[in-house]
Design an enzyme around this catalytic site. Structure first.
Site, PDB file in Angstrom:
ATOM      1  N   ASP A   1       1.024  -5.375   8.488  1.00  0.00           N
ATOM      2  CA  ASP A   1       0.157  -6.340   8.937  1.00  0.00           C
ATOM      3  C   ASP A   1       0.084  -7.496   7.690  1.00  0.00           C
ATOM      4  O   ASP A   1       0.103  -6.936   6.815  1.00  0.00           O
ATOM      5  CB  ASP A   1      -0.679  -5.953   9.729  1.00  0.00           C
ATOM      6  CG  ASP A   1      -1.820  -5.224   8.710  1.00  0.00           C
ATOM      7  OD1 ASP A   1      -1.237  -4.458   8.145  1.00  0.00           O
ATOM      8  OD2 ASP A   1      -2.991  -5.450   8.637  1.00  0.00           O
TER       9      ASP A   1
ATOM     10  N   GLU B   1      -3.661  -2.609   8.227  1.00  0.00           N
ATOM     11  CA  GLU B   1      -4.475  -2.109   7.087  1.00  0.00           C
ATOM     12  C   GLU B   1      -5.497  -3.214   6.665  1.00  0.00           C
ATOM     13  O   GLU B   1      -6.542  -3.106   6.050  1.00  0.00           O
ATOM     14  CB  GLU B   1      -3.327  -1.951   5.758  1.00  0.00           C
ATOM     15  CG  GLU B   1      -3.804  -1.485   4.504  1.00  0.00           C
ATOM     16  CD  GLU B   1      -4.438  -2.355   3.606  1.00  0.00           C
ATOM     17  OE1 GLU B   1      -5.010  -2.128   2.800  1.00  0.00           O
ATOM     18  OE2 GLU B   1      -4.360  -3.930   3.837  1.00  0.00           O
TER      19      GLU B   1
END
Ligand SMILES: [Zn+2]
Length: 435
Positions: free
Chosen positions: A80, A145
């Site tokens: 991400d 994250e």
């Protein structure tokens, strides 16, 4: 061992491809990227599993087992990214465009580049027929994250513990070269600071704003607090990582104020990055008082982001806060407390990193460092107390000072030559550790 040029080409193409999956978190939407990576790794002989805490946001765990038991090496990464505003960029942030020897796009540094380098190394090794002699090579590619890892590494380590158990982790956090006083220095992130965010409040008495002395204004009481937070570093404290870091820079560690002063004179950019390693930091970031412009506030609130050296808790944070703000005149509530953690410095993994750097850049220094921020390494150290978790993504063409402002910023990009370097590092490491 795969050829450097082959690794560079594979990593470049893979990074371009990964950037084209929009995985801005929130919402993340990592499914398509993860399925694509699973296809690559499965095709090369890895056993793969997609593990999702929530629908549409899986984590990928891929394993290549050796013939006998032995250590497991985990190459970790998150797929991400943070958001990007295309109007600030010179290229489309999701184009993965190749321009001026760099791949451009959101995630080019943080951290689709490292994911691409790790996957390219693993796929190339496996396709050439390499297998661990003992132990296993793992790739753990996480979701979520950038928003706290609730559905990513944290969930994997806490809820899927056996699936990600490992002895060594190589993650993000450090590795870009910087120069200081004629030395070339590469740092390895071996520890993460803790997060102790708090709300500080001042109190008074409400009243009509047209008659200022009729109330007791809680907001103006913040003036002295904010003033004290202008120079927000309490007494410097030495711990093993900054001690080694200062030594690598050729500085005297017995006089921290003197050392920092010297660094600031030679290169203020280094001082800015070094200072957070030397103790508790306090950054006021949010403020609120009256809800109405004509009402004197009875209460004002200040949000402070406080970061604390690894393994130290609330008591330590509080002592340092009192040093800066005094004892009285405010209330304080911690609203988020996470203790930081560390891995040992003197390990086989560190020796492998040193020998790689020595081959690539003879004479350069390698030093441990503490990350002022936070990374997924933390969850692995918590779940597996003997696990050595480091952040290392070597970069030599683009240095630390060029890379740092591009992370989470506009025109994020990475030189193709650094992609080849990093992928070669992961391939060599796997072969050396798992022989
Ligand atoms: Zn990252």
């Amino acid at each position: 061992m795969p050829e450097r040029q082959d690794l560079e080409r594979r990593t470049t193409e893979l990074l371009q491809r990964l950037i084209r999956f929009n995985t801005v978190n929130p919402p993340g939407n990592e499914q398509a990227a993860q399925e694509f990576l699973r296809g690559l790794l499965e095709g090369a002989g890895f056993e793969c599993e997609l593990l999702a805490a929530v629908e549409g946001r899986p984590n990928l765990v891929a394993k290549l087992r050796g013939a006998s038991d032995g250590p497991s090496l985990c190459l970790l990464g998150h797929v991400d990214t943070v958001l990007a505003d295309p109007s600030d960029w010179s290229v489309d942030p999701w184009s993965g465009e190749l321009r001026d020897g760099c791949v451009w796009g959101r995630g080019a540094l943080d951290m689709k580049s490292q994911v691409a380098a790790e996957v390219a190394a693993a796929v190339a090794l496996s396709q050439e027929g390499w297998r661990p002699e003992s132990g296993e090579l793992m790739l753990v590619l996480t979701a979520d994250e950038e928003a706290g890892a609730e559905h990513g590494a944290r969930w994997l380590c806490e809820q899927q513990t056996e699936k990600v158990r490992c002895d060594m982790v190589v993650n993000e956090g450090a590795g870009e070269v910087f120069e200081f006083d004629g030395r070339r220095i590469y740092s390895v992130c071996v520890a993460e600071k803790g997060v102790f965010r708090f709300t500080l409040s001042t109190h008074g008495r409400a009243g009509h704003a047209s008659i200022p002395r009729i109330g007791d204004n809680a907001l103006t009481k913040m003036a002295s607090v904010l003033d004290a937070l202008r120079e927000p570093v309490p007494a410097y404290e030495l711990s093993p990582e900054p001690e080694a870091f200062l030594r690598a820079m050729g500085l005297d560690t017995s006089d921290l104020d003197g050392a920092l002063h010297e660094v600031a004179e030679r290169d203020p950019r280094v001082a800015v990055l070094l200072e957070p390693m030397l103790g508790v930091t306090l950054a006021p970031t949010m403020m609120r008082a009256s809800e109405k412009i004509n009402v004197i506030p009875a209460r004002a609130e200040l949000g402070v982001d406080c970061r604390v050296p690894p393994e130290l808790g609330e008591e330590h944070a509080l002592a340092r806060i009192r040093e800066v703000l005094g004892e009285d005149g405010y209330d304080l509530d911690f609203r988020e407390t996470v203790v930081g953690n560390r891995s040992p410095i003197d390990t086989a993994l560190m020796r492998h990193i040193r020998s790689f750097v020595e081959r690539e850049d003879p004479g350069a220094e390698v030093t441990p460092m503490v990350l002022p921020g936070f990374s997924d390494s933390r969850w692995f150290r918590d779940a597996f107390p003997d696990c050595i978790a480091y952040g290392f993504f070597p970069q030599t063409t683009m240095d630390l000072f060029e890379a740092a402002p591009l992370i989470h910023g506009a025109d994020e990009r990475i030189p193709v030559s650094d992609l080849g370097l990093a992928s070669a590092f992961y391939a060599e490491l796997a072969v050396e550790v798992l022989q």
